[in-house]
Design an enzyme around this catalytic site. Sequence first.
Site, PDB file in Angstrom:
ATOM      1  N   ARG A  19       0.964  -1.249  -0.063  1.00 16.77           N
ATOM      2  CA  ARG A  19       0.177  -0.090  -0.067  1.00 16.77           C
ATOM      3  C   ARG A  19       0.896   1.252  -0.002  1.00 16.77           C
ATOM      4  NH1 ARG A  19      -1.180   4.920   2.306  1.00 16.77           N
ATOM      5  NH2 ARG A  19      -0.833   3.970   4.509  1.00 16.77           N
ATOM      6  N   ARG A 151      -9.845  -0.403  12.323  1.00 18.23           N
ATOM      7  CA  ARG A 151      -8.635   0.608  12.848  1.00 18.23           C
ATOM      8  C   ARG A 151      -9.214   1.915  12.454  1.00 18.23           C
ATOM      9  NH1 ARG A 151      -4.092   2.709   9.825  1.00 18.23           N
ATOM     10  NH2 ARG A 151      -5.671   3.816   9.201  1.00 18.23           N
ATOM     11  N   HIS A 212       2.565   4.973  12.693  1.00 17.27           N
ATOM     12  CA  HIS A 212       2.745   5.107  11.142  1.00 17.27           C
ATOM     13  C   HIS A 212       3.709   6.337  10.886  1.00 17.27           C
ATOM     14  CE1 HIS A 212       1.472   4.250   6.737  1.00 17.27           C
ATOM     15  NE2 HIS A 212       2.091   5.426   6.760  1.00 17.27           N
ATOM     16  N   HIS A 214       6.126   8.648   8.972  1.00 16.69           N
ATOM     17  CA  HIS A 214       6.851   9.214   7.850  1.00 16.69           C
ATOM     18  C   HIS A 214       8.312   9.792   8.242  1.00 16.69           C
ATOM     19  CE1 HIS A 214       4.245   8.180   4.411  1.00 16.69           C
ATOM     20  NE2 HIS A 214       3.322   8.152   5.466  1.00 16.69           N
ATOM     21  N   HIS A 307      40.104   3.177  10.110  1.00 13.44           N
ATOM     22  CA  HIS A 307      39.204   1.825  10.336  1.00 13.44           C
ATOM     23  C   HIS A 307      39.340   0.459   9.866  1.00 13.44           C
ATOM     24  CE1 HIS A 307      35.610   4.693  10.957  1.00 13.44           C
ATOM     25  NE2 HIS A 307      36.552   5.466  10.985  1.00 13.44           N
TER      26      HIS A 307
HETATM   27  C1  HCA Z   1      -1.204   8.665   3.115  1.00 12.45           C
HETATM   28  C2  HCA Z   1      -1.930   8.161   4.511  1.00 12.45           C
HETATM   29  C3  HCA Z   1      -1.248   7.661   5.562  1.00 12.45           C
HETATM   30  C4  HCA Z   1      -2.376   7.020   6.364  1.00 12.45           C
HETATM   31  C5  HCA Z   1      -2.077   6.752   7.739  1.00 12.45           C
HETATM   32  C6  HCA Z   1      -3.170   5.520   8.373  1.00 12.45           C
HETATM   33  C7  HCA Z   1      -0.615   8.685   6.414  1.00 12.45           C
HETATM   34  O1  HCA Z   1      -0.357   9.701   3.738  1.00 12.45           O
HETATM   35  O2  HCA Z   1      -1.073   8.045   2.300  1.00 12.45           O
HETATM   36  O3  HCA Z   1      -3.998   5.173   7.599  1.00 12.45           O
HETATM   37  O4  HCA Z   1      -3.062   5.552   9.623  1.00 12.45           O
HETATM   38  O5  HCA Z   1       0.600   8.761   6.579  1.00 12.45           O
HETATM   39  O6  HCA Z   1      -1.478   9.460   7.124  1.00 12.45           O
HETATM   40  O7  HCA Z   1      -0.076   6.892   5.105  1.00 12.45           O
END
Ligand code: HCA
Length: 411
Positions: A19, A151, A212, A214, A307
């Site tokens: 995904r 969820r 989640h 980034h 090293h």
């Molecule tokens: C995206 C959405 C998501 C969704 C995360 C989630 C995000 O940016 O594509 O469903 O909890 O980072 O918000 O990946």
Amino acid sequence: MSKIKLTNNFKGIIDTTLRDGQQSPLLFDTYTYRFSLDDKLTLVKGLLESGVRMFEFFAPVVSDIERDDFASIQSYIRSKTDDVMLLAHCRCHPADIEQALDAGFDGINLYIGITEHAQKYSHGMNFSEIKDRVIPVIKEARKNNPDLYIRFSVEDAFRTDLTHIYELYDSIWEYVNTFGMPDTVGIATPTMVYDRVTALKKRYPTVDLECHFHNDRGYSLVNATTAVLAGASYIDTSIWGMAERSGITSFTGLLFNLFQEDRALCSKYKIELSYPLNVLMASILKYHVPYNEPISITNRTHTAGVHQNAMIHNKCMYEAVDLADFGVTKNQLLLGPLSGWNLIYYFLREFHFIDISKEQAREIAQEFKMSAHTIGRGKKPEAVLLELVRQKNYQKIPVQVRDLKKRIEHF
Ligand code: HCA
């Protein structure tokens, strides 16, 4: 990290390679654009063998290709094990949910943004309209599907006011299994993660938390590790951390870090398959395993003379952790412009059986450094060195082939 006391609610990793991973610009950089069904099956097979049991996919509404591929992947996975959760990433739209259920998903990962940005620039609903959309959709989904895994996430949870999150989550916590806390724009710091995960767990002790992260600030790995230590049940990862922009937490990177904290956190996973899994992705994308992946051969490659000298004597000087547990069973010492006489001595004696003394190695190293500007795409360092050596008429060490077979390579 280790100073945080472990609150162990950890239930596992949710793989989102197929995904969010397919939202990675890397697919464009490698002219792959999307994984073929064969690629997807290969990756899923590798993940299943590694112990992953929760997989997130696009909702079928995203495209006919994704819907059809999911049907094939689902039958493959279910033919191998019943112990899996296949989750559809869905907007809070009844039609999206219905299609996901028809497709055979075990759960739905619902999301919506509630920040001012989302209200103004994304879906256009105000907070009250969002609540009017989300709450009935979730209640209805639960009423019609008592066993469905549900969820719900507010997108961009770390730029969303906590009071707004509470206002929405308070009205639905009884109907969901898990609340998501996505750091959609990669803004969170480990302290923020610790505080929010702790606060949410306190307010909703019976609801699992999924995070989640980034990687916009480069914090996705440390944030994920912190979230687990603070009490999150699930972390979303992908192979190589592939996802939108600079990606999310890397699956094998997270395993590696959890292992450092408490190896029991990885007990469900075959950590020795970590490097092979990273190489599997490399073979599909025809691209190197990223140099900054913790579980990579690059992470066990040494170039500087100082090293390399220490590494010849003992790896512990520049390697704190043995990656062999994670499938990286080799080290590399690269002969190059930064190498010193120690490596040159070792290389010439061990690999070319040249009977060179330490003093001679020092002299050759000087000459090699002076020729370093000739090293480049057309000429490898080894060629430059051997050319210098050829002019010297050194003796060869008499080596028997049978002795070579007994030799144990350390590097
Ligand atoms: C995206 C959405 C998501 C969704 C995360 C989630 C995000 O940016 O594509 O469903 O909890 O980072 O918000 O990946």
